[in-house]
Design an enzyme around this catalytic site. Structure first.
Site, PDB file in Angstrom:
ATOM      1  N   SER A  77      -9.462   0.197 -10.255  1.00 56.03           N
ATOM      2  CA  SER A  77      -8.235  -0.583 -10.377  1.00 56.03           C
ATOM      3  C   SER A  77      -8.464  -1.768 -11.294  1.00 56.03           C
ATOM      4  O   SER A  77      -9.576  -2.304 -11.363  1.00 56.03           O
ATOM      5  CB  SER A  77      -7.862  -1.087  -8.984  1.00 56.03           C
ATOM      6  OG  SER A  77      -6.886  -2.082  -9.076  1.00 56.03           O
ATOM      7  N   TYR A 114     -10.116  -5.532  -0.776  1.00 58.27           N
ATOM      8  CA  TYR A 114      -9.741  -4.284  -1.464  1.00 58.27           C
ATOM      9  C   TYR A 114     -10.414  -4.231  -2.837  1.00 58.27           C
ATOM     10  O   TYR A 114     -11.063  -3.241  -3.202  1.00 58.27           O
ATOM     11  CB  TYR A 114      -8.206  -4.195  -1.617  1.00 58.27           C
ATOM     12  CG  TYR A 114      -7.776  -3.158  -2.628  1.00 58.27           C
ATOM     13  CD1 TYR A 114      -7.951  -1.807  -2.369  1.00 58.27           C
ATOM     14  CD2 TYR A 114      -7.239  -3.534  -3.864  1.00 58.27           C
ATOM     15  CE1 TYR A 114      -7.582  -0.852  -3.313  1.00 58.27           C
ATOM     16  CE2 TYR A 114      -6.864  -2.589  -4.801  1.00 58.27           C
ATOM     17  CZ  TYR A 114      -7.036  -1.243  -4.520  1.00 58.27           C
ATOM     18  OH  TYR A 114      -6.683  -0.307  -5.453  1.00 58.27           O
ATOM     19  N   ASN A 160      -1.932   8.229   4.742  1.00 58.50           N
ATOM     20  CA  ASN A 160      -0.845   7.532   4.044  1.00 58.50           C
ATOM     21  C   ASN A 160      -0.016   8.523   3.225  1.00 58.50           C
ATOM     22  O   ASN A 160       0.415   8.211   2.117  1.00 58.50           O
ATOM     23  CB  ASN A 160      -1.439   6.438   3.136  1.00 58.50           C
ATOM     24  CG  ASN A 160      -0.381   5.457   2.661  1.00 58.50           C
ATOM     25  OD1 ASN A 160       0.532   5.107   3.412  1.00 58.50           O
ATOM     26  ND2 ASN A 160      -0.485   5.022   1.416  1.00 58.50           N
ATOM     27  N   LYS A 166     -13.538  -1.685  -4.468  1.00 59.29           N
ATOM     28  CA  LYS A 166     -13.533  -0.921  -5.721  1.00 59.29           C
ATOM     29  C   LYS A 166     -14.730  -1.302  -6.595  1.00 59.29           C
ATOM     30  O   LYS A 166     -15.372  -0.438  -7.204  1.00 59.29           O
ATOM     31  CB  LYS A 166     -12.221  -1.162  -6.492  1.00 59.29           C
ATOM     32  CG  LYS A 166     -10.990  -0.573  -5.824  1.00 59.29           C
ATOM     33  CD  LYS A 166     -11.028   0.948  -5.813  1.00 59.29           C
ATOM     34  CE  LYS A 166      -9.839   1.568  -5.110  1.00 59.29           C
ATOM     35  NZ  LYS A 166      -9.968   3.015  -4.902  1.00 59.29           N
ATOM     36  N   GLY A 225      -1.433  12.131  -1.915  1.00 59.41           N
ATOM     37  CA  GLY A 225      -0.870  10.797  -2.148  1.00 59.41           C
ATOM     38  C   GLY A 225      -0.103  10.694  -3.457  1.00 59.41           C
ATOM     39  O   GLY A 225       0.100  11.693  -4.167  1.00 59.41           O
TER      40      GLY A 225
HETATM   41  P1  NAD Z   1      -1.912   6.911  -1.664  1.00 60.53           P
HETATM   42  O1  NAD Z   1      -2.092   6.155  -0.396  1.00 60.53           O
HETATM   43  O2  NAD Z   1      -0.556   7.429  -1.986  1.00 60.53           O
HETATM   44  O3  NAD Z   1      -2.936   8.141  -1.721  1.00 60.53           O
HETATM   45  C1  NAD Z   1      -4.209   8.095  -1.121  1.00 60.53           C
HETATM   46  C2  NAD Z   1      -4.362   9.374  -0.308  1.00 60.53           C
HETATM   47  O4  NAD Z   1      -5.651   9.393   0.300  1.00 60.53           O
HETATM   48  C3  NAD Z   1      -3.333   9.503   0.814  1.00 60.53           C
HETATM   49  O5  NAD Z   1      -2.758  10.778   0.765  1.00 60.53           O
HETATM   50  C4  NAD Z   1      -4.160   9.304   2.082  1.00 60.53           C
HETATM   51  O6  NAD Z   1      -3.624  10.011   3.183  1.00 60.53           O
HETATM   52  C5  NAD Z   1      -5.514   9.823   1.642  1.00 60.53           C
HETATM   53  N1  NAD Z   1      -6.657   9.265   2.376  1.00 60.53           N
HETATM   54  C6  NAD Z   1      -6.917   7.965   2.649  1.00 60.53           C
HETATM   55  N2  NAD Z   1      -8.073   7.847   3.294  1.00 60.53           N
HETATM   56  C7  NAD Z   1      -8.581   9.101   3.427  1.00 60.53           C
HETATM   57  C8  NAD Z   1      -9.772   9.630   3.985  1.00 60.53           C
HETATM   58  N3  NAD Z   1     -10.685   8.828   4.566  1.00 60.53           N
HETATM   59  N4  NAD Z   1      -9.976  10.963   3.939  1.00 60.53           N
HETATM   60  C9  NAD Z   1      -9.059  11.789   3.353  1.00 60.53           C
HETATM   61  N5  NAD Z   1      -7.909  11.336   2.813  1.00 60.53           N
HETATM   62  C10 NAD Z   1      -7.682  10.011   2.835  1.00 60.53           C
HETATM   63  O7  NAD Z   1      -2.443   5.975  -2.841  1.00 60.53           O
HETATM   64  P2  NAD Z   1      -2.369   6.190  -4.413  1.00 60.53           P
HETATM   65  O8  NAD Z   1      -1.462   5.156  -4.977  1.00 60.53           O
HETATM   66  O9  NAD Z   1      -2.175   7.605  -4.736  1.00 60.53           O
HETATM   67  O10 NAD Z   1      -3.858   5.734  -4.798  1.00 60.53           O
HETATM   68  C11 NAD Z   1      -4.897   6.664  -5.006  1.00 60.53           C
HETATM   69  C12 NAD Z   1      -6.173   5.901  -5.305  1.00 60.53           C
HETATM   70  O11 NAD Z   1      -5.948   5.049  -6.431  1.00 60.53           O
HETATM   71  C13 NAD Z   1      -6.642   4.989  -4.167  1.00 60.53           C
HETATM   72  O12 NAD Z   1      -8.045   5.046  -4.108  1.00 60.53           O
HETATM   73  C14 NAD Z   1      -6.178   3.615  -4.606  1.00 60.53           C
HETATM   74  O13 NAD Z   1      -6.993   2.590  -4.092  1.00 60.53           O
HETATM   75  C15 NAD Z   1      -6.305   3.707  -6.126  1.00 60.53           C
HETATM   76  N6  NAD Z   1      -5.420   2.776  -6.850  1.00 60.53           N
HETATM   77  C16 NAD Z   1      -4.068   2.808  -6.654  1.00 60.53           C
HETATM   78  C17 NAD Z   1      -3.241   1.912  -7.342  1.00 60.53           C
HETATM   79  C18 NAD Z   1      -1.761   1.893  -7.129  1.00 60.53           C
HETATM   80  O14 NAD Z   1      -1.125   0.889  -7.481  1.00 60.53           O
HETATM   81  N7  NAD Z   1      -1.135   2.950  -6.597  1.00 60.53           N
HETATM   82  C19 NAD Z   1      -3.801   1.000  -8.255  1.00 60.53           C
HETATM   83  C20 NAD Z   1      -5.174   1.033  -8.459  1.00 60.53           C
HETATM   84  C21 NAD Z   1      -5.984   1.922  -7.752  1.00 60.53           C
HETATM   85  N1  UFG Z   2       6.347  -9.121  -7.009  1.00 60.08           N
HETATM   86  C1  UFG Z   2       7.430  -9.871  -6.594  1.00 60.08           C
HETATM   87  N2  UFG Z   2       8.038  -9.525  -5.426  1.00 60.08           N
HETATM   88  C2  UFG Z   2       7.625  -8.498  -4.652  1.00 60.08           C
HETATM   89  C3  UFG Z   2       6.512  -7.720  -5.081  1.00 60.08           C
HETATM   90  C4  UFG Z   2       5.887  -8.070  -6.263  1.00 60.08           C
HETATM   91  O1  UFG Z   2       7.835 -10.811  -7.245  1.00 60.08           O
HETATM   92  O2  UFG Z   2       8.211  -8.253  -3.586  1.00 60.08           O
HETATM   93  C5  UFG Z   2       5.693  -9.459  -8.289  1.00 60.08           C
HETATM   94  C6  UFG Z   2       4.243  -9.900  -8.139  1.00 60.08           C
HETATM   95  O3  UFG Z   2       4.176 -11.273  -7.858  1.00 60.08           O
HETATM   96  C7  UFG Z   2       3.673  -9.507  -9.503  1.00 60.08           C
HETATM   97  C8  UFG Z   2       4.468  -8.259  -9.885  1.00 60.08           C
HETATM   98  O4  UFG Z   2       5.651  -8.294  -9.089  1.00 60.08           O
HETATM   99  O5  UFG Z   2       3.946 -10.496 -10.445  1.00 60.08           O
HETATM  100  C9  UFG Z   2       3.739  -6.960  -9.591  1.00 60.08           C
HETATM  101  O6  UFG Z   2       3.306  -6.957  -8.236  1.00 60.08           O
HETATM  102  P1  UFG Z   2       2.780  -5.630  -7.505  1.00 60.08           P
HETATM  103  O7  UFG Z   2       2.523  -5.993  -6.074  1.00 60.08           O
HETATM  104  O8  UFG Z   2       3.709  -4.513  -7.777  1.00 60.08           O
HETATM  105  O9  UFG Z   2       1.435  -5.300  -8.263  1.00 60.08           O
HETATM  106  P2  UFG Z   2       0.092  -6.151  -8.450  1.00 60.08           P
HETATM  107  O10 UFG Z   2      -0.102  -6.350  -9.904  1.00 60.08           O
HETATM  108  O11 UFG Z   2       0.073  -7.342  -7.598  1.00 60.08           O
HETATM  109  O12 UFG Z   2      -1.014  -5.158  -7.852  1.00 60.08           O
HETATM  110  C10 UFG Z   2      -1.067  -3.768  -8.177  1.00 60.08           C
HETATM  111  C11 UFG Z   2      -1.631  -3.000  -6.984  1.00 60.08           C
HETATM  112  C12 UFG Z   2      -3.060  -3.351  -6.759  1.00 60.08           C
HETATM  113  C13 UFG Z   2      -3.839  -3.137  -8.034  1.00 60.08           C
HETATM  114  C14 UFG Z   2      -3.215  -3.900  -9.172  1.00 60.08           C
HETATM  115  C15 UFG Z   2      -3.916  -3.531 -10.445  1.00 60.08           C
HETATM  116  O13 UFG Z   2      -0.902  -3.309  -5.796  1.00 60.08           O
HETATM  117  O14 UFG Z   2      -3.603  -2.483  -5.771  1.00 60.08           O
HETATM  118  O15 UFG Z   2      -1.839  -3.563  -9.311  1.00 60.08           O
HETATM  119  O16 UFG Z   2      -3.528  -4.350 -11.478  1.00 60.08           O
HETATM  120  F1  UFG Z   2      -5.088  -3.564  -7.853  1.00 60.08           F
END
Ligand code: NAD
Ligand code: UFG
Length: 334
Positions: free
Chosen positions: A124, A148, A35, A152, A10
């Site tokens: 997160s 979600y 994903n 966490k 991912g």
């Molecule tokens: P991502 O979806 O790109 O990566 C997650 C990966 O896990 C994917 O490759 C998916 O195929 C794999 N996966 C999902 N379920 C699985 C399962 N049951 N078994 C094996 N593989 C599985 O997401 P990411 O942005 O890289 O996020 C990684 C982690 O960080 C996640 O746990 C997500 O909740 C957390 N996180 C992400 C963000 C963000 O904004 N990207 C913010 C806070 C926390």
């Molecule tokens: N926003 C817009 N238009 C869009 C998308 C986002 O105006 O189409 C705004 C949102 O309202 C926010 C900012 O852009 O003010 C950031 O939004 P994101 O959706 O990019 O990010 P969030 O802060 O809402 O959430 C992200 C991840 C969550 C994580 C969180 C941690 O999606 O999974 O950061 O702070 F939990």
């Protein structure tokens, strides 16, 4: 160290694998490609020039995980596998609790039975809900507003209970703020399936004409320009934070760390910077607020600086430049 990386194909996983390999750790990626794409693993190999061990499978499958831990002589686990879309979690909470909570439980049971007790967990900033005070420090009261976020927080609580029952565990809980950008090579980056939820991938898709415009969810927040403020962090800084967290696990602990920059940028500031680096006009409309959004959210990164000797180095310009480089080199993703 031999590090098992769940969800390593991912967005955050691939960038972290690059840093692990650069530091001469040995890795085994486990991913079910729910994903992500197998090509992402090949790109990690292309960047590092190293062969990546990989097994397709699911973290909820205890027997499979135990076998991988044993065969690989795993010493530590980085657990990225999980789901991350807030909206989808409201529509399908059972799926989120299954993947994020039950998936982590299976992994922990497999680790425990194989006596592997070093874990870096992807949490997160969502566990802070609507923060009462800014910047956010780690001992702020935790509460969440959607399935979600609850998934966490439940896992964080499970990890704290586990450590209390057995203080020989070494656990780092990393609370990410808003990861954006891509590796400098433009070979790996975020490849959202369908319409992205997050701001930066949508902005990049509008800049490259893949989408016509974006909606700004509200311009009536009590912020400098009325739009939401977030702590965007470059994905490479975030990946290096994981490496530092892993290195800190030479002592038993269960600590939570903010991985953020400490700087907040508004939606309009992000758009302006992206227009500047891409030299493209980004069309937008002002829409009503999105349910569950908070006005402002940014980290106090001091604890991670002190404990992990880590600090985010890359600013908003570099985040946008690298995101744009990835977007133009991979207009439809992997
Ligand atoms: P991502 O979806 O790109 O990566 C997650 C990966 O896990 C994917 O490759 C998916 O195929 C794999 N996966 C999902 N379920 C699985 C399962 N049951 N078994 C094996 N593989 C599985 O997401 P990411 O942005 O890289 O996020 C990684 C982690 O960080 C996640 O746990 C997500 O909740 C957390 N996180 C992400 C963000 C963000 O904004 N990207 C913010 C806070 C926390
Ligand atoms: N926003 C817009 N238009 C869009 C998308 C986002 O105006 O189409 C705004 C949102 O309202 C926010 C900012 O852009 O003010 C950031 O939004 P994101 O959706 O990019 O990010 P969030 O802060 O809402 O959430 C992200 C991840 C969550 C994580 C969180 C941690 O999606 O999974 O950061 O702070 F939990």
């Amino acid at each position: 160290m031999n590090v098992l990386v769940t969800g390593g194909a991912g967005f955050i996983g691939t960038h972290t694998c690059v840093e692990l390999l650069k530091s001469n750790h040995s890795i085994l990626i486990i991913d079910n490609f729910e994903n992500s794409h197998p090509e992402a693993v090949k790109r990690v190999e292309a960047i590092t020039g190293k062969k990546v061990n990989f097994r397709q499978g699911d973290v909820r499958d205890i027997a499979f995980i135990k076998k991988q831990i044993t065969d690989f002589k795993c010493e530590a686990v980085m657990h990225f596998a999980g789901l991350k879309a807030v909206g989808e979690s409201c529509q399908n909470p059972l799926k989120y609790y299954d993947y994020n909570v039950a998936g982590t439980l299976s992994l922990l049971q497999a680790m425990q039975s194989c006596n592997v007790k070093k874990l870096v967990f992807s949490s997160s900033a969502t566990v802070y809900g609507a923060p009462k005070r800014l910047p956010i420090v780690e001992d702020t009261e935790l509460h969440t507003t959607n399935p979600y976020g609850r998934s966490k927080l439940i896992v964080e609580d499970i990890l704290r209970d586990l450590y209390t029952s057995d203080p020989s565990w070494h656990i780092a809980i990393l609370r990410y703020f808003n990861p954006v950008g891509a590796h400098k090579s433009g070979l790996i980056g975020e490849d959202p399936i369908g319409i992205p939820n997050n701001l930066m991938p949508i902005v990049a898709q509008v800049a490259s004409n893949r989408r016509e415009k974006l909606s700004i969810w509200g311009n009536d927040y009590p912020t400098k320009d009325g739009t939401g403020i977030r702590d965007y962090i470059h994905i490479v800084d975030l990946a290096i934070g994981h490496l530092k967290a892993l290195e800190s696990l030479n002592v038993a602990q269960c600590n939570a760390y903010n991985l953020g920059t400490g700087n907040g940028y508004s939606v309009l500031e992000v758009i302006k910077m992206f227009e500047h680096v891409s030299n493209q006009k980004i069309e937008y409309e002002i829409a009503s607020r999105r349910d569950g959004d908070v006005a402002e959210c940014y980290a106090d990164p001091l604890y991670a600086m002190q404990q992990l000797d880590w600090k985010a180095e890359r600013g908003l310009r570099e985040m946008c430049e690298d995101m744009w480089n990835w977007q133009i080199k991979n207009p439809t993703g992997y």
